[in-house]
Design a protein around this motif. Structure first.
Motif, PDB file in Angstrom:
ATOM      1  N   SER A   1      51.206  66.728  20.097  1.00 13.81           N
ATOM      2  CA  SER A   1      51.948  67.676  19.606  1.00 13.81           C
ATOM      3  C   SER A   1      52.555  68.421  20.797  1.00 13.81           C
ATOM      4  O   SER A   1      51.877  68.103  22.053  1.00 13.81           O
ATOM      5  CB  SER A   1      51.420  68.786  18.832  1.00 13.81           C
ATOM      6  N   PHE A   2      53.765  68.788  20.832  1.00 21.43           N
ATOM      7  CA  PHE A   2      54.176  69.526  22.081  1.00 21.43           C
ATOM      8  C   PHE A   2      55.399  70.365  21.461  1.00 21.43           C
ATOM      9  O   PHE A   2      55.691  70.563  20.401  1.00 21.43           O
ATOM     10  CB  PHE A   2      55.028  68.313  23.146  1.00 21.43           C
ATOM     11  N   THR A   3      55.544  71.280  22.526  1.00 19.07           N
ATOM     12  CA  THR A   3      56.680  72.370  22.128  1.00 19.07           C
ATOM     13  C   THR A   3      57.599  72.257  23.284  1.00 19.07           C
ATOM     14  O   THR A   3      57.279  71.937  24.382  1.00 19.07           O
ATOM     15  CB  THR A   3      56.324  73.902  22.484  1.00 19.07           C
ATOM     16  N   ARG A   4      59.032  72.274  23.017  1.00 23.04           N
ATOM     17  CA  ARG A   4      60.028  72.330  24.017  1.00 23.04           C
ATOM     18  C   ARG A   4      61.061  73.057  23.912  1.00 23.04           C
ATOM     19  O   ARG A   4      61.646  73.293  22.755  1.00 23.04           O
ATOM     20  CB  ARG A   4      60.689  70.841  23.879  1.00 23.04           C
ATOM     21  N   ILE A   5      61.467  74.115  24.776  1.00 20.91           N
ATOM     22  CA  ILE A   5      62.256  75.244  24.863  1.00 20.91           C
ATOM     23  C   ILE A   5      63.536  74.540  25.664  1.00 20.91           C
ATOM     24  O   ILE A   5      63.228  74.424  26.970  1.00 20.91           O
ATOM     25  CB  ILE A   5      61.827  76.394  25.011  1.00 20.91           C
TER      26      ILE A   5
ATOM     27  N   ILE B   1      58.454  72.727  28.712  1.00 18.60           N
ATOM     28  CA  ILE B   1      57.638  71.830  27.943  1.00 18.60           C
ATOM     29  C   ILE B   1      56.226  72.135  27.766  1.00 18.60           C
ATOM     30  O   ILE B   1      55.566  72.100  28.932  1.00 18.60           O
ATOM     31  CB  ILE B   1      57.834  70.562  28.194  1.00 18.60           C
ATOM     32  N   ASN B   2      55.686  72.214  26.586  1.00 14.98           N
ATOM     33  CA  ASN B   2      54.233  72.406  26.636  1.00 14.98           C
ATOM     34  C   ASN B   2      53.703  71.078  26.133  1.00 14.98           C
ATOM     35  O   ASN B   2      53.761  70.894  24.972  1.00 14.98           O
ATOM     36  CB  ASN B   2      53.908  73.463  25.680  1.00 14.98           C
ATOM     37  N   HIS B   3      53.096  70.530  27.045  1.00 16.76           N
ATOM     38  CA  HIS B   3      52.494  69.220  26.744  1.00 16.76           C
ATOM     39  C   HIS B   3      51.007  69.244  26.650  1.00 16.76           C
ATOM     40  O   HIS B   3      50.375  68.279  26.696  1.00 16.76           O
ATOM     41  CB  HIS B   3      53.025  68.079  27.556  1.00 16.76           C
ATOM     42  N   GLY B   4      50.338  70.371  26.410  1.00 19.27           N
ATOM     43  CA  GLY B   4      48.829  70.419  26.291  1.00 19.27           C
ATOM     44  C   GLY B   4      48.375  70.564  24.883  1.00 19.27           C
ATOM     45  O   GLY B   4      47.308  70.774  24.688  1.00 19.27           O
ATOM     46  N   GLY B   5      49.263  70.443  23.884  1.00 23.37           N
ATOM     47  CA  GLY B   5      48.849  70.711  22.549  1.00 23.37           C
ATOM     48  C   GLY B   5      49.110  72.142  21.918  1.00 23.37           C
ATOM     49  O   GLY B   5      49.454  73.110  22.820  1.00 23.37           O
ATOM     50  N   GLU B   6      49.070  72.310  20.705  1.00 20.10           N
ATOM     51  CA  GLU B   6      49.456  73.508  20.229  1.00 20.10           C
ATOM     52  C   GLU B   6      48.687  74.648  20.932  1.00 20.10           C
ATOM     53  O   GLU B   6      47.413  74.641  20.897  1.00 20.10           O
ATOM     54  CB  GLU B   6      49.343  73.650  18.497  1.00 20.10           C
ATOM     55  N   GLY B   7      49.469  75.747  21.233  1.00 20.92           N
ATOM     56  CA  GLY B   7      48.521  77.070  21.688  1.00 20.92           C
ATOM     57  C   GLY B   7      48.260  76.843  23.021  1.00 20.92           C
ATOM     58  O   GLY B   7      47.878  77.799  23.570  1.00 20.92           O
ATOM     59  N   SER B   8      48.421  75.627  23.828  1.00 20.26           N
ATOM     60  CA  SER B   8      47.866  75.626  24.935  1.00 20.26           C
ATOM     61  C   SER B   8      48.849  76.268  25.996  1.00 20.26           C
ATOM     62  O   SER B   8      49.922  76.304  25.966  1.00 20.26           O
ATOM     63  CB  SER B   8      47.977  73.982  25.404  1.00 20.26           C
ATOM     64  N   PRO B   9      48.125  76.731  27.027  1.00 17.68           N
ATOM     65  CA  PRO B   9      48.705  77.644  28.108  1.00 17.68           C
ATOM     66  C   PRO B   9      49.623  76.370  29.355  1.00 17.68           C
ATOM     67  O   PRO B   9      49.692  76.708  30.307  1.00 17.68           O
ATOM     68  CB  PRO B   9      47.817  78.200  28.872  1.00 17.68           C
ATOM     69  N   ARG B  10      49.580  75.188  28.812  1.00 16.65           N
ATOM     70  CA  ARG B  10      49.930  73.998  29.771  1.00 16.65           C
ATOM     71  C   ARG B  10      51.267  74.054  29.821  1.00 16.65           C
ATOM     72  O   ARG B  10      52.009  73.249  28.702  1.00 16.65           O
ATOM     73  CB  ARG B  10      49.080  72.800  29.711  1.00 16.65           C
ATOM     74  N   TRP B  11      52.089  74.369  30.378  1.00 25.67           N
ATOM     75  CA  TRP B  11      53.644  74.245  30.562  1.00 25.67           C
ATOM     76  C   TRP B  11      54.147  73.670  31.739  1.00 25.67           C
ATOM     77  O   TRP B  11      53.668  73.824  32.801  1.00 25.67           O
ATOM     78  CB  TRP B  11      54.473  75.806  30.382  1.00 25.67           C
ATOM     79  N   GLN B  12      55.307  73.215  31.564  1.00 27.88           N
ATOM     80  CA  GLN B  12      55.872  72.582  32.786  1.00 27.88           C
ATOM     81  C   GLN B  12      57.525  72.950  32.584  1.00 27.88           C
ATOM     82  O   GLN B  12      58.218  73.059  31.480  1.00 27.88           O
ATOM     83  CB  GLN B  12      56.238  71.075  32.843  1.00 27.88           C
ATOM     84  N   MET B  13      58.108  73.185  33.695  1.00 31.73           N
ATOM     85  CA  MET B  13      59.428  73.644  33.914  1.00 31.73           C
ATOM     86  C   MET B  13      60.225  72.169  34.390  1.00 31.73           C
ATOM     87  O   MET B  13      59.986  71.703  35.384  1.00 31.73           O
ATOM     88  CB  MET B  13      59.628  75.024  34.687  1.00 31.73           C
TER      89      MET B  13
END
Length: 136
Positions: free
Chosen positions: A70-74, A82-94
């Motif tokens: 899973s991932f979140t992309r804003i 991009i949150n590529h650490g999984g749901e709720g993860s604090p691992r984000w990349q700009m």
């Protein structure tokens, strides 16, 4: 459908917080049971598009039919988070946005990419850490 899509309520709260919005002006959804045909009533796959008064679109999708991460992309005009650490993860990349593929097929190589660290962190958190983790 509500119980299977309840994860959307958490993600949309984050969207509302970041964008200072309360409610969309329109929503279109679709889903179904495409992977787990075992008598369940709730969909294993669900998609929603939400349009907001401030002039932006939110796309939410979930699929429980495979093991894709899973991932979140804003996505914004100047950058994508991009949150590529999984749901709720604090691992984000700009990721810096520098145009589009129609104008330049090599635009991806021109983007600056930077990991986002939480205050006080010197390294990225481990993969797979979720918002239920008590150490964050």
């Amino acid at each position: 459908m509500a119980s299977r899509t309840s994860g959307m309520s958490h993600g949309i709260d984050l969207c509302h917080y970041f964008m200072d919005e309360s409610f969309p002006e329109s929503v279109v959804t679709n889903g179904g049971i495409f992977a787990w045909r075992d008598g369940r009533e709730n969909p294993d796959t669900f998609h929603a598009l939400l349009t907001y008064p401030k002039g932006f679109l939110v796309s939410y999708a979930t699929s429980f039919g495979n093991d894709a991460p899973s991932f979140t992309r804003i996505m914004g005009k100047k950058a994508t988070m991009i949150n590529h650490g999984g749901e709720g993860s604090p691992r984000w990349q700009m990721v810096e946005e520098r145009g589009n593929h129609e104008d330049d097929a090599d635009v991806d190589r021109q983007r600056a990419v930077k990991d986002i660290l939480l205050p006080g962190d010197k390294t990225l958190p481990p993969m797979g850490i979720g918002d239920e983790e008590p150490s964050i």
